[in-house]
Scaffold this active site. Structure first.
Site, PDB file in Angstrom:
ATOM      1  N   LYS A 171      22.721  62.132  90.276  1.00 28.02           N
ATOM      2  CA  LYS A 171      22.520  62.134  88.816  1.00 28.02           C
ATOM      3  C   LYS A 171      21.964  60.767  88.452  1.00 28.02           C
ATOM      4  O   LYS A 171      22.689  59.779  88.412  1.00 28.02           O
ATOM      5  CB  LYS A 171      23.869  62.364  88.128  1.00 28.02           C
ATOM      6  CG  LYS A 171      23.797  63.007  86.763  1.00 28.02           C
ATOM      7  CD  LYS A 171      23.064  62.238  85.683  1.00 28.02           C
ATOM      8  CE  LYS A 171      23.899  61.157  85.038  1.00 28.02           C
ATOM      9  NZ  LYS A 171      23.093  60.315  84.120  1.00 28.02           N
ATOM     10  N   GLU A 246      30.482  50.742  92.653  1.00 27.64           N
ATOM     11  CA  GLU A 246      29.716  49.484  92.625  1.00 27.64           C
ATOM     12  C   GLU A 246      29.523  49.153  91.151  1.00 27.64           C
ATOM     13  O   GLU A 246      28.699  49.775  90.489  1.00 27.64           O
ATOM     14  CB  GLU A 246      28.361  49.666  93.324  1.00 27.64           C
ATOM     15  CG  GLU A 246      28.448  49.925  94.817  1.00 27.64           C
ATOM     16  CD  GLU A 246      28.817  48.697  95.622  1.00 27.64           C
ATOM     17  OE1 GLU A 246      28.941  47.603  95.032  1.00 27.64           O
ATOM     18  OE2 GLU A 246      28.995  48.834  96.843  1.00 27.64           O
ATOM     19  N   CYS A 280      23.157  43.573  88.493  1.00 26.27           N
ATOM     20  CA  CYS A 280      24.621  43.450  88.641  1.00 26.27           C
ATOM     21  C   CYS A 280      24.996  42.095  89.212  1.00 26.27           C
ATOM     22  O   CYS A 280      26.023  41.519  88.866  1.00 26.27           O
ATOM     23  CB  CYS A 280      25.154  44.558  89.522  1.00 26.27           C
ATOM     24  SG  CYS A 280      24.385  44.613  91.140  1.00 26.27           S
ATOM     25  N   GLU A 379      29.951  40.853  80.707  1.00 22.39           N
ATOM     26  CA  GLU A 379      28.620  41.034  81.303  1.00 22.39           C
ATOM     27  C   GLU A 379      27.622  41.324  80.176  1.00 22.39           C
ATOM     28  O   GLU A 379      27.727  42.347  79.499  1.00 22.39           O
ATOM     29  CB  GLU A 379      28.663  42.216  82.282  1.00 22.39           C
ATOM     30  CG  GLU A 379      27.392  42.390  83.061  1.00 22.39           C
ATOM     31  CD  GLU A 379      27.446  43.606  83.997  1.00 22.39           C
ATOM     32  OE1 GLU A 379      27.971  44.651  83.594  1.00 22.39           O
ATOM     33  OE2 GLU A 379      26.928  43.479  85.125  1.00 22.39           O
TER      34      GLU A 379
HETATM   35  P1  NAD Z   1      26.547  52.973  82.900  1.00 27.52           P
HETATM   36  O1  NAD Z   1      27.895  52.855  83.514  1.00 27.52           O
HETATM   37  O2  NAD Z   1      26.445  53.086  81.438  1.00 27.52           O
HETATM   38  O3  NAD Z   1      25.795  54.263  83.491  1.00 27.52           O
HETATM   39  C1  NAD Z   1      25.662  54.449  84.875  1.00 27.52           C
HETATM   40  C2  NAD Z   1      25.492  55.928  85.159  1.00 27.52           C
HETATM   41  O4  NAD Z   1      26.692  56.595  84.788  1.00 27.52           O
HETATM   42  C3  NAD Z   1      24.358  56.588  84.374  1.00 27.52           C
HETATM   43  O5  NAD Z   1      23.702  57.503  85.217  1.00 27.52           O
HETATM   44  C4  NAD Z   1      25.093  57.304  83.259  1.00 27.52           C
HETATM   45  O6  NAD Z   1      24.411  58.425  82.764  1.00 27.52           O
HETATM   46  C5  NAD Z   1      26.371  57.716  83.981  1.00 27.52           C
HETATM   47  N1  NAD Z   1      27.512  58.012  83.103  1.00 27.52           N
HETATM   48  C6  NAD Z   1      27.766  57.538  81.864  1.00 27.52           C
HETATM   49  N2  NAD Z   1      28.915  58.065  81.377  1.00 27.52           N
HETATM   50  C7  NAD Z   1      29.405  58.885  82.340  1.00 27.52           C
HETATM   51  C8  NAD Z   1      30.560  59.691  82.451  1.00 27.52           C
HETATM   52  N3  NAD Z   1      31.446  59.787  81.465  1.00 27.52           N
HETATM   53  N4  NAD Z   1      30.762  60.366  83.595  1.00 27.52           N
HETATM   54  C9  NAD Z   1      29.883  60.285  84.618  1.00 27.52           C
HETATM   55  N5  NAD Z   1      28.765  59.541  84.568  1.00 27.52           N
HETATM   56  C10 NAD Z   1      28.515  58.850  83.444  1.00 27.52           C
HETATM   57  O7  NAD Z   1      25.699  51.753  83.472  1.00 27.52           O
HETATM   58  P2  NAD Z   1      24.201  51.361  83.135  1.00 27.52           P
HETATM   59  O8  NAD Z   1      24.148  50.816  81.762  1.00 27.52           O
HETATM   60  O9  NAD Z   1      23.298  52.481  83.507  1.00 27.52           O
HETATM   61  O10 NAD Z   1      23.944  50.196  84.221  1.00 27.52           O
HETATM   62  C11 NAD Z   1      24.365  48.889  84.039  1.00 27.52           C
HETATM   63  C12 NAD Z   1      25.663  48.636  84.774  1.00 27.52           C
HETATM   64  O11 NAD Z   1      25.533  48.968  86.157  1.00 27.52           O
HETATM   65  C13 NAD Z   1      26.020  47.141  84.749  1.00 27.52           C
HETATM   66  O12 NAD Z   1      27.399  47.015  84.529  1.00 27.52           O
HETATM   67  C14 NAD Z   1      25.652  46.678  86.162  1.00 27.52           C
HETATM   68  O13 NAD Z   1      26.316  45.524  86.584  1.00 27.52           O
HETATM   69  C15 NAD Z   1      26.020  47.882  86.975  1.00 27.52           C
HETATM   70  N6  NAD Z   1      25.364  47.876  88.292  1.00 27.52           N
HETATM   71  C16 NAD Z   1      26.104  47.585  89.403  1.00 27.52           C
HETATM   72  C17 NAD Z   1      25.489  47.515  90.655  1.00 27.52           C
HETATM   73  C18 NAD Z   1      26.284  47.170  91.894  1.00 27.52           C
HETATM   74  O14 NAD Z   1      25.761  47.371  92.983  1.00 27.52           O
HETATM   75  N7  NAD Z   1      27.494  46.646  91.775  1.00 27.52           N
HETATM   76  C19 NAD Z   1      24.110  47.749  90.773  1.00 27.52           C
HETATM   77  C20 NAD Z   1      23.382  48.041  89.628  1.00 27.52           C
HETATM   78  C21 NAD Z   1      24.022  48.094  88.380  1.00 27.52           C
END
Ligand code: NAD
Length: 485
Positions: A171, A246, A280, A379
């Site tokens: 997804k 992650e 991240c 963050e």
């Molecule tokens: P997010 O958590 O808002 O969304 C991530 C994914 O989760 C998206 O595909 C979103 O549609 C989905 N999602 C949202 N609500 C959900 C739910 N209730 N159930 C299941 N899935 C759901 O994050 P974002 O804004 O897309 O990305 C930024 C974040 O990702 C930052 O916190 C960043 O640090 C983190 N990140 C971490 C890594 C790592 O390797 N540690 C890498 C990249 C990004």
């Protein structure tokens, strides 16, 4: 307007509703992507289950390795198209998108080799007992990824899962779904059987929640924010399935008086400006010894002043942020910080007609930031560097660990003992000494401590993450053969 359908059981599947896909450099809609709901997720999980039971679980590591190598070649063949698509979808500078494409291909190459070396252990616990372990795939894995490094993170999580023998439902994020669908097509063309990889774009609360709560998913791999990570883990707990999380970070650079400024400064700047700080592992906090604080901030400010901002297609240092929502979030942090801390440079929207429509924010340095400030702990996910000072190593560790995150840390010193002391003390998943490079290095395990996550992606470790361990104990009945001995 192109309609990007879901990819389920090897076929492009339309949906009744669609999500607009925006170019962050212009805010213009340039495609529409499928808005999958629970029914599409049901279809995708059932296609993955059936592919797993009928064929994929019986393939050999060599067969899966061959397909992974062909996927890597397919990515390479589409390098220019994928990079242009990633830049249009995420806004990042085109050279960063080329790197993402190359790293995505490397993941498939790496796990093609690694899976052929995956083995269990053997034991002789008693004279007539031979026991051994087998690493088995989970079955069906659900993968949910964010928008910041879509292709790279999709490859990072799918390559080890597929190589290990799992079938996957991916997804992608609603804000940047296109290269995930392109990767699905490339994998099919490379010979991955229908149903082994399914891609269901959609909103998190719809497609994402349906995937995490699905009772026939055996393992969940989530990359994204801490808040959604908690929801994913709660859903996993209800079905008693394993998770890889992650999550976010607030990673510090710790700069000691004997640091090498020439080496450190460009890497510190790069670590918070790569993809406009939407990373991240962004080095978003600078913890600097008070004796070198002023000289370092002056030097950084002069680098920031020279940074080029613009559309990703022109390959600037910084492109736009992903969306109007993300820009509003960053500006809200900056508004509060301007009243509480010292603004060294940046702090708002870049000036000029060319920045009117895209989601741009100036690269910003905030000084005299303390643990009492929100920007120290949370963050921001934008190009904002928060500077704090320390007087002793103990203070530096205390500051570093004041946030609940524990993803990465940079340590800048010429003294190996100090560097090693800090590397051992810091509760983070990665410590970079006199360098800062989380993005490359597919062979390096990568994961977070504390609120930054659970489990490990990348490297050989990730293959273990996508398998479970079965123990087989065999009574060998050899006692009679060695009677009397
Ligand atoms: P997010 O958590 O808002 O969304 C991530 C994914 O989760 C998206 O595909 C979103 O549609 C989905 N999602 C949202 N609500 C959900 C739910 N209730 N159930 C299941 N899935 C759901 O994050 P974002 O804004 O897309 O990305 C930024 C974040 O990702 C930052 O916190 C960043 O640090 C983190 N990140 C971490 C890594 C790592 O390797 N540690 C890498 C990249 C990004």
């Amino acid at each position: 307007m192109p309609l990007e359908m879901a990819l389920i059981d090897g076929k492009r599947v339309p949906t009744k509703q669609w999500i607009d896909v925006l170019d962050p450099a212009t805010a213009a809609v340039f495609a529409r992507v499928a808005r999958c709901g629970p029914a599409h997720v049901e279809e995708a999980v059932s296609a993955a289950r059936s592919a797993y039971e009928k064929s994929w679980r019986f393939t050999t590591p060599a067969e899966r390795a061959r397909i992974c190598r062909d996927i890597a070649r397919g990515i390479g063949a589409e390098r220019a198209r994928l990079a242009a698509l990633e830049t249009r979808d995420t806004g990042k500078p085109i050279s960063q998108s080329f790197t993402d494409v190359d790293v995505a291909a490397r993941y498939f190459e790496f796990y093609a080799g690694a899976v052929e070396a995956l083995s269990g252990e053997s034991f002789l616990p008693e004279r007539d007992l031979l026991a051994f372990t087998i690493r088995e795939p989970y079955g069906v894995c659900g993968h949910i990824i964010p928008w910041n490094y879509p292709l790279q993170v999709a490859a990072r999580t799918l390559a080890p899962a597929l190589a290990a023998g799992n079938c996957c439902v991916l997804k992608p994020a609603e804000d940047a779904p296109l290269t995930s669908l392109a990767l699905g097509e490339i994998a099919l063309a490379a010979g991955l059987p229908a149903g082994v990889l399914n891609v269901v774009p959609g909103y998190g609360e719809e497609a994402g929640a349906a995937l995490t709560s699905h009772p026939d998913v055996d393992h969940l791999a989530f990359t994204g924010s801490r808040e959604v990570g908690e929801a994913v883990m709660t859903a996993a707990a209800r079905n008693i399935v394993t998770v890889t999380l992650e999550l976010g970070g607030k990673s510090p650079h710790i700069v000691l008086p004997d640091f090498d400024a020439e080496r450190a400064v460009p890497l510190i700047v790069g670590s918070i400006t790569e993809h406009a700080g939407q990373n991240c592992s962004a080095g978003s906090r600078l913890l600097v010894h008070e004796s070198v604080h002023q000289e370092l901030v002056t030097e950084l400010a002069s680098h920031f002043a020279r940074l080029r901002i613009g559309p990703g297609s022109t390959d600037p240092d910084l492109g736009p942020l992903i969306s109007a929502k993300q820009r509003a979030r960053v500006l809200e942090y900056l508004d509060q910080a301007r009243r509480e801390c010292v603004l060294v440079t940046g702090g708002g929207l870049p000036k000029g007609d060319e920045f009117e429509t895209g989601f741009y924010v100036e690269p910003t340095i905030l000084d005299q930031v303390t643990p009492a400030h929100r920007v120290f702990n949370e963050e921001i996910f934008g190009p904002v560097l928060c500077v704090s000072t320390f007087a002793s190593l103990e203070d530096a560790v205390e500051l570093a660990e004041h946030t609940s995150y524990g993803l990465s840390a940079g340590v800048w010193t010429s003294d190996v003992s100090t560097a090693h002391w800090l590397a051992r003390r810091l509760r983070v998943g990665q410590v970079f000494i006199n360098n800062y490079s989380a993005a490359g290095g597919v062979e390096l395990p990568f994961g977070g401590y504390r609120s930054s996550g659970i489990g490990v992606e990348k490297g050989f470790e990730a293959l273990r993450e996508y398998t479970r361990c079965k123990t087989v104990a065999l009574h060998t009945g050899t006692r009679h053969l060695s009677r009397g001995k």
